[in-house]
Design a protein around this motif. Structure first.
Motif, PDB file in Angstrom:
ATOM      1  N   UNK A  75     -10.074  -0.077   1.946  1.00  0.00           N
ATOM      2  CA  UNK A  75     -10.965   0.994   2.354  1.00  0.00           C
ATOM      3  C   UNK A  75     -11.910   1.635   1.347  1.00  0.00           C
ATOM      4  N   UNK A 132      -6.786   6.367   7.834  1.00  0.00           N
ATOM      5  CA  UNK A 132      -8.091   5.873   7.679  1.00  0.00           C
ATOM      6  C   UNK A 132      -8.330   4.290   7.914  1.00  0.00           C
ATOM      7  N   UNK A 133      -7.145   3.526   7.554  1.00  0.00           N
ATOM      8  CA  UNK A 133      -7.358   2.065   7.853  1.00  0.00           C
ATOM      9  C   UNK A 133      -7.012   1.785   9.217  1.00  0.00           C
ATOM     10  N   UNK A 162       2.377   9.669  -4.487  1.00  0.00           N
ATOM     11  CA  UNK A 162       2.109  10.170  -3.288  1.00  0.00           C
ATOM     12  C   UNK A 162       3.184  10.269  -2.453  1.00  0.00           C
ATOM     13  N   UNK A 217      -3.973  12.633  -6.420  1.00  0.00           N
ATOM     14  CA  UNK A 217      -2.912  13.274  -6.063  1.00  0.00           C
ATOM     15  C   UNK A 217      -2.224  14.142  -7.188  1.00  0.00           C
ATOM     16  N   UNK A 228      -4.510   9.366   3.671  1.00  0.00           N
ATOM     17  CA  UNK A 228      -5.595   8.795   3.030  1.00  0.00           C
ATOM     18  C   UNK A 228      -5.507   7.305   3.131  1.00  0.00           C
ATOM     19  N   UNK A 229      -4.088   6.693   3.426  1.00  0.00           N
ATOM     20  CA  UNK A 229      -4.323   5.255   3.384  1.00  0.00           C
ATOM     21  C   UNK A 229      -4.205   4.609   4.845  1.00  0.00           C
ATOM     22  N   UNK A 287       7.876   8.535  -6.282  1.00  0.00           N
ATOM     23  CA  UNK A 287       6.394   9.378  -6.466  1.00  0.00           C
ATOM     24  C   UNK A 287       6.830  10.426  -7.612  1.00  0.00           C
ATOM     25  N   UNK A 317       1.258  -4.949  -8.580  1.00  0.00           N
ATOM     26  CA  UNK A 317       1.965  -5.946  -7.725  1.00  0.00           C
ATOM     27  C   UNK A 317       1.322  -7.197  -7.630  1.00  0.00           C
ATOM     28  N   UNK A 337       0.772  -1.322  -0.045  1.00  0.00           N
ATOM     29  CA  UNK A 337      -0.044   0.036   0.012  1.00  0.00           C
ATOM     30  C   UNK A 337       0.842   1.183  -0.058  1.00  0.00           C
ATOM     31  N   UNK A 387      -6.182  -0.643  -2.185  1.00  0.00           N
ATOM     32  CA  UNK A 387      -6.612  -0.082  -0.815  1.00  0.00           C
ATOM     33  C   UNK A 387      -7.722  -0.552  -0.345  1.00  0.00           C
ATOM     34  N   UNK A 400       2.378   1.087  -3.557  1.00  0.00           N
ATOM     35  CA  UNK A 400       1.186   1.636  -4.440  1.00  0.00           C
ATOM     36  C   UNK A 400       1.291   3.345  -4.360  1.00  0.00           C
ATOM     37  N   UNK A 401       1.211   3.898  -3.046  1.00  0.00           N
ATOM     38  CA  UNK A 401       0.781   5.358  -3.003  1.00  0.00           C
ATOM     39  C   UNK A 401       2.075   5.869  -3.726  1.00  0.00           C
ATOM     40  N   UNK A 414       0.590  12.098   2.181  1.00  0.00           N
ATOM     41  CA  UNK A 414      -0.478  11.331   1.496  1.00  0.00           C
ATOM     42  C   UNK A 414      -0.840   9.808   2.055  1.00  0.00           C
TER      43      UNK A 414
END
Ligand SMILES: Nc1ncnc2c1ncn2[C@@H]1O[C@H](COP(=O)(O)OP(=O)(O)OP(=O)(O)O)[C@@H](O)[C@H]1O
Ligand SMILES: [Mg+2]
Lengths: 293, 365
Positions: free
Chosen positions: B100, A208-209, A196, B113, A204-205, B84, B92, A187, B98, A190-191, A200
């Motif tokens: 949620x 909240x999780x 990000x 973003x 956002x990840x 980034x 992957x 995660x 994600x 991936x961000x 970020x």
């Protein structure tokens, strides 16, 4: 033939598992359900045996409000501070090597320390930062007075809160580490690949999780402190400062005027609060269950 | 950039990995890896576990730093650009959505973003989700999607940011065989449609051969061979490639004058410039055929069938020649008249083969 045999087999398995669970249910019944039933019954019945709310009459007295407020205050403060510190510690441990010595030692230490409490723990604090404790004396000799103006807060609510931290932080490490373990490194990556940065990711990840679980664990810590008795009893000489001590005072009155019905009413109020908190905890845990597997 | 008026311009850029080296405490994960991907090309990196495929991909993504060497994307050296800011899409192995966020929110996240406006975000999310065939499921969460669907969303998410390069690290390995083959073709279709330069890492040779423009076979941190799938399969450059890609028979023979004589059959060599003497020839099972009719006098290529494996259209027959065992692969119809126990005569097709010496020349320590 085999179709007919199946339900029979299933039935046998069920009855066997039932037998295995009997000691557990006996245990729960004798040590959890029975006392709860006694409390519920005792608080709602008059000595004469009629149903009444008379036992709850004294619950709105000012000193009772104060005990409630104190209990909630130390439980909240020790839960929130314990949750933050414990979460940071858990994060440091979890992001280290999965089978590293750090992780293993911190987790087993937390397992032991989270159970610590009572006279032993209180004595440990008095012996270190009490007015004759060696840390206190050492700091005193170096010009640092942790009790300015002679206010020895250790034997008061701040002291109790501090001592509670001693088991609150390890408990947080224990209950929050699984949630952190559920966070997958993909995660973060991936961000990154989506453009990000660290902010970020947390905003956002990961934030909240983890938040529902963090909140749930904080509630668990609250319940843990709220229902703790032995440590407070050992530390505080003045009775009735927090709810469990108030109940103790009502049960073992020195003047011989013990009020068991009133004590049970207070206990029921505590049980209700703990039940509500634990229900919220369960809800929050369930919310993240399929996120952080 | 290029406005040549085509409806779907090839968006791909050139990607160069130059002498990339990456060492971990005791292992050298990458050893001066050099690889160039042409614009819009799909290269599959293929190799056994631990050969450095993932490391190569992560260095390209910027998730890992090289000890030495360079990464050049579209002519620009990005070796020191953080992940980034490389604008690279990544898929992957599994569990990267994600949890949620719904499929649509996952896809929109990267655009968010990039400060893409809400309306455009929505529209583009729908577009890419339609592209991977998940339009109807866009409001589902990861735990409500199958493994294959999750990987489609991951692909859509990676493509939504309009990346310069697409990287996939074993994106199909967590799926079952049937879904794997279908999604593999799907990925190729989408990649061709978008025209994006793509690096696809896998340890599955069938997958690599099926999907790629070119396959790079890796071993211990370097490329053994890079070429189109047909070349990798039929003209392996090294014994390692020959054995890793497809099955090979190892049959003892004798090298003389640029050819090897194997059990009485003369077969040309891929590389004729080798010294004469005994060697092991690497013969593909497809180059072995068998006959069971007529007199079966004992000879070097006469043996007994000990097993027949049915593979669908093809079958693989295992033949015991007395001192060695040889695999032959042929159309199932041809194999059906030689059940186990049949005495057969083998014939070796004179396709050029690789040889391996019993004692490889000692390399400097
Ligand atoms: N973070 C790390 N720390 C130490 N060694 C590592 C690390 N990452 C990779 N390696 C080592 O580097 C080598 C190459 O690893 P890499 O993950 O690139 O292999 P791979 O080809 O992707 O293998 P697989 O097919 O198993 O995914 C391996 O020997 C591995 O043990
Ligand atoms: Mg890998």
């Amino acid at each position: 033939m085999s179709a007919a045999a199946r339900p029979l087999e299933g039935g046998r398995r069920l009855s066997l598992s039932w037998i295995g669970a009997v000691p557990f249910f006996l245990y729960v019944g004798v040590f959890l359900l029975l006392p709860t039933a006694i409390i519920v019954g005792g608080s709602l019945l008059t000595p004469g045996g009629t149903l009444s709310l008379a036992n709850f009459d004294g619950i709105d007295k000012p000193y009772m409000f104060k005990a409630f407020a104190s209990s909630i205050a130390i439980s909240s403060v020790s839960a929130v501070v314990g949750a933050f510190v414990g979460a940071l510690l858990a994060y440091a441990v979890v992001t280290g090597k999965p089978d590293g010595i750090l992780r293993r030692s911190v987790m087993s230490a937390a397992g032991v320390l989270a159970q610590f409490g009572g006279v032993t723990l209180t004595f440990a604090f008095i012996a270190t930062i009490g007015t004759v404790g060696f840390v206190y004396v050492f700091l005193q000799q170096h010009g640092i007075d942790i009790y300015p103006n002679g206010h020895v807060w250790l034997y008061d609510l701040p002291g109790l809160t501090l001592i509670y931290m001693y088991f609150q932080i390890p408990l947080m490490v224990l209950v929050f580490a699984p949630a952190l373990d559920g966070i997958r490194p993909q995660w973060r990556e991936a961000t990154d690949s989506l453009g990000g940065g660290t902010w970020h990711y947390w905003r956002y990840i990961a934030g909240p999780l983890l938040f529902p679980s963090f909140l749930g664990c904080t509630l668990l810590l609250f319940a843990n402190a709220f229902s703790a008795y032995a440590t407070a009893s050992a530390l505080l000489t003045q009775g009735g400062v927090i709810l469990p001590l108030q109940i103790q005072a009502l049960l073992t009155s020195e003047t011989g005027s013990s009020q068991p019905g009133y004590a049970k009413a207070l206990a029921l109020a505590m049980i209700v609060i703990v039940l509500v908190v634990m229900a919220l905890y369960t809800l929050l845990q369930r919310r993240t269950a399929h996120w952080l597997r | 950039m290029t406005t040549d008026g085509r409806a779907t311009p090839r968006a791909g850029v050139e990607v160069r990995l130059e002498n990339l080296t990456r060492k971990y405490a005791t292992t050298t994960a990458l050893d001066r890896l050099t690889l160039t991907l042409a614009p819009g090309e799909l290269v599959a990196l293929l190799g056994p576990s631990g050969c450095g495929k993932t490391t190569a991909l992560r260095l390209l993504a910027g998730l890992e730093q090289a000890d030495s060497g360079h990464v050049v994307i579209a002519g620009k050296d990005v070796t020191n650009v953080p992940a980034n800011r490389r604008n690279i899409g990544m898929v992957f192995q599994a569990y990267s959505l994600f949890p949620h966020m719904s499929a649509r929110q996952n896809v929109e996240f990267g655009m968010q973003l990039q400060h893409v406006g809400a309306a455009e975000r929505r529209e583009r999310a729908r577009e890419v989700l339609d592209l991977v065939g998940l339009g109807p499921h866009m409001d589902k969460f990861a735990h409500q999607l199958s493994g294959g669907q999750q990987q489609r969303v991951a692909l859509a998410r990676a493509l939504a940011i309009k990346p310069k390069v697409l990287l996939l690290d074993e994106p199909l390995s967590a799926l079952d065989a049937k879904v794997r083959a279908r999604l593999r073709d799907e990925i190729r279709r989408v990649q061709l449609e978008v025209g994006i330069t793509t690096l696809f890492v896998t340890h599955d040779q069938e997958e690599a051969l099926a999907i790629a423009d070119r396959v790079g076979v890796m071993q211990s941190g370097h490329l053994e061979q890079l070429g189109p799938p047909t070349e990798i399969y039929s003209r392996p450059a090294t014994p390692f490639v020959a054995e890793f890609v497809g099955l090979t028979n190892r049959i003892k023979g004798d090298v003389r004058g640029g050819a090897v004589t194997v059990r009485g059959t003369r077969i040309p060599l891929v590389d004729p410039d080798v010294t004469d003497g005994p060697a092991t020839a690497l013969v593909r099972p497809e180059a072995v055929s068998l006959a069971s009719n007529g007199e079966m006098e004992d000879g070097p290529l006469v043996g007994t069938v000990i097993a027949v494996a049915f593979l669908g259209a093809m079958s693989r027959v295992t033949v015991d020649l007395g001192d060695t065992i040889v695999l032959a692969q042929m159309a199932t119809s041809a194999a059906s008249d030689t059940p186990a126990g049949t005495k057969v005569r083998l014939a070796l097709r004179p396709d050029p083969v690789l040889i391996q010496r019993e004692e490889p020349a000692a390399t400097a320590p």
